[in-house]
Motif scaffolding. Sequence first.
Motif, PDB file in Angstrom:
ATOM      1  N   GLN A  35       0.832  -1.202   0.000  1.00 32.35           N
ATOM      2  CA  GLN A  35       0.000   0.000   0.000  1.00 32.35           C
ATOM      3  C   GLN A  35       0.867   1.254   0.000  1.00 32.35           C
ATOM      4  O   GLN A  35       0.627   2.187  -0.766  1.00 32.35           O
ATOM      5  CB  GLN A  35      -0.916   0.017   1.223  1.00 32.35           C
ATOM      6  N   TYR A  36       1.879   1.260   0.858  1.00 27.66           N
ATOM      7  CA  TYR A  36       2.782   2.404   0.935  1.00 27.66           C
ATOM      8  C   TYR A  36       3.489   2.618  -0.404  1.00 27.66           C
ATOM      9  O   TYR A  36       3.568   3.747  -0.900  1.00 27.66           O
ATOM     10  CB  TYR A  36       3.809   2.196   2.053  1.00 27.66           C
ATOM     11  N   ASP A  37       3.989   1.550  -1.004  1.00 24.94           N
ATOM     12  CA  ASP A  37       4.698   1.667  -2.270  1.00 24.94           C
ATOM     13  C   ASP A  37       3.771   2.119  -3.398  1.00 24.94           C
ATOM     14  O   ASP A  37       4.167   2.903  -4.260  1.00 24.94           O
ATOM     15  CB  ASP A  37       5.383   0.348  -2.633  1.00 24.94           C
ATOM     16  N   LEU A  38       2.527   1.650  -3.401  1.00 24.88           N
ATOM     17  CA  LEU A  38       1.570   2.092  -4.416  1.00 24.88           C
ATOM     18  C   LEU A  38       1.271   3.579  -4.281  1.00 24.88           C
ATOM     19  O   LEU A  38       1.251   4.308  -5.276  1.00 24.88           O
ATOM     20  CB  LEU A  38       0.261   1.310  -4.294  1.00 24.88           C
ATOM     21  N   ILE A  39       1.030   4.029  -3.077  1.00 24.92           N
ATOM     22  CA  ILE A  39       0.738   5.439  -2.848  1.00 24.92           C
ATOM     23  C   ILE A  39       1.928   6.291  -3.275  1.00 24.92           C
ATOM     24  O   ILE A  39       1.762   7.330  -3.916  1.00 24.92           O
ATOM     25  CB  ILE A  39       0.367   5.687  -1.372  1.00 24.92           C
ATOM     26  N   THR A  40       3.142   5.827  -2.979  1.00 19.21           N
ATOM     27  CA  THR A  40       4.342   6.569  -3.344  1.00 19.21           C
ATOM     28  C   THR A  40       4.576   6.559  -4.848  1.00 19.21           C
ATOM     29  O   THR A  40       4.796   7.601  -5.459  1.00 19.21           O
ATOM     30  CB  THR A  40       5.571   5.974  -2.623  1.00 19.21           C
ATOM     31  N   GLN A  41       4.541   5.385  -5.477  1.00 16.44           N
ATOM     32  CA  GLN A  41       4.843   5.252  -6.900  1.00 16.44           C
ATOM     33  C   GLN A  41       3.795   5.933  -7.785  1.00 16.44           C
ATOM     34  O   GLN A  41       4.139   6.529  -8.803  1.00 16.44           O
ATOM     35  CB  GLN A  41       4.947   3.773  -7.297  1.00 16.44           C
ATOM     36  N   LEU A  42       2.527   5.828  -7.410  1.00 13.96           N
ATOM     37  CA  LEU A  42       1.454   6.395  -8.218  1.00 13.96           C
ATOM     38  C   LEU A  42       1.096   7.816  -7.800  1.00 13.96           C
ATOM     39  O   LEU A  42       0.218   8.434  -8.401  1.00 13.96           O
ATOM     40  CB  LEU A  42       0.208   5.506  -8.145  1.00 13.96           C
ATOM     41  N   GLN A  43       1.737   8.307  -6.756  1.00 13.40           N
ATOM     42  CA  GLN A  43       1.485   9.637  -6.207  1.00 13.40           C
ATOM     43  C   GLN A  43       0.001   9.827  -5.899  1.00 13.40           C
ATOM     44  O   GLN A  43      -0.618  10.815  -6.280  1.00 13.40           O
ATOM     45  CB  GLN A  43       1.999  10.714  -7.154  1.00 13.40           C
ATOM     46  N   LEU A  44      -0.550   8.846  -5.205  1.00 11.71           N
ATOM     47  CA  LEU A  44      -1.949   8.910  -4.793  1.00 11.71           C
ATOM     48  C   LEU A  44      -2.079   9.835  -3.593  1.00 11.71           C
ATOM     49  O   LEU A  44      -1.128  10.012  -2.830  1.00 11.71           O
ATOM     50  CB  LEU A  44      -2.451   7.502  -4.436  1.00 11.71           C
ATOM     51  N   PRO A  45      -3.239  10.420  -3.392  1.00 15.66           N
ATOM     52  CA  PRO A  45      -3.406  11.336  -2.258  1.00 15.66           C
ATOM     53  C   PRO A  45      -3.334  10.596  -0.919  1.00 15.66           C
ATOM     54  O   PRO A  45      -3.651   9.407  -0.832  1.00 15.66           O
ATOM     55  CB  PRO A  45      -4.797  11.931  -2.472  1.00 15.66           C
ATOM     56  N   GLU A  46      -2.903  11.321   0.108  1.00 17.87           N
ATOM     57  CA  GLU A  46      -2.869  10.756   1.459  1.00 17.87           C
ATOM     58  C   GLU A  46      -4.277  10.313   1.838  1.00 17.87           C
ATOM     59  O   GLU A  46      -5.263  10.955   1.477  1.00 17.87           O
ATOM     60  CB  GLU A  46      -2.370  11.795   2.465  1.00 17.87           C
ATOM     61  N   GLY A  47      -4.371   9.229   2.553  1.00 12.42           N
ATOM     62  CA  GLY A  47      -5.664   8.726   2.983  1.00 12.42           C
ATOM     63  C   GLY A  47      -6.327   7.806   1.966  1.00 12.42           C
ATOM     64  O   GLY A  47      -7.480   7.413   2.154  1.00 12.42           O
ATOM     65  N   THR A  48      -5.625   7.484   0.896  1.00 13.62           N
ATOM     66  CA  THR A  48      -6.164   6.527  -0.070  1.00 13.62           C
ATOM     67  C   THR A  48      -6.373   5.195   0.634  1.00 13.62           C
ATOM     68  O   THR A  48      -5.506   4.719   1.352  1.00 13.62           O
ATOM     69  CB  THR A  48      -5.205   6.348  -1.265  1.00 13.62           C
TER      70      THR A  48
END
Length: 110
Positions: A31-44
Motif C-alpha cells: 500500500q505504501y509503495d503504491l501510494i508513493t509510486q502512483l502519487q496517490l493522495p494521502e488517505g487513499t
Amino acid sequence: MNKIIFVLIALIALSCDTDKQQMETLKERAQYDLITQLQLPEGTVFNDDSFSVNEEESDLEGVHAVYTINVTVKSQDKTGNEINKTYTLEYEKVGEGGLDPNDYELKSFN
C-alpha cells in the motif's frame, strides 16, 4: 502425552498467526509503495479484496522467498465511468522476521 499434543497444537497455532501477520505486513508495504509510486493522495484506502498475494520459494542465496502481489485499483474518470487497473509488485524477503516492512525489498513495479 497430553502435554506433547498441547505443545504441538500451540506451535501450529503460533505458526499460522505469524504467517497471517507477515501477509498483513507485506500488504501494508505494498500500500505504501503504491501510494508513493502512483502519487496517490494521502488517505487513499484499499480493501483486502484488492490484493492477491502469491509466495514462491527462491533458490537464490540470501533470499528466503519472492512474493508477487497483484493489486486492483478502482477509480473513476471525469464522466463517472469506473476504471479498474491492476498493478503487479514483486518483493523479495531479505529480513529474517518478516514482521517489519523493511524485511521486504521491492524488486519490480508494473
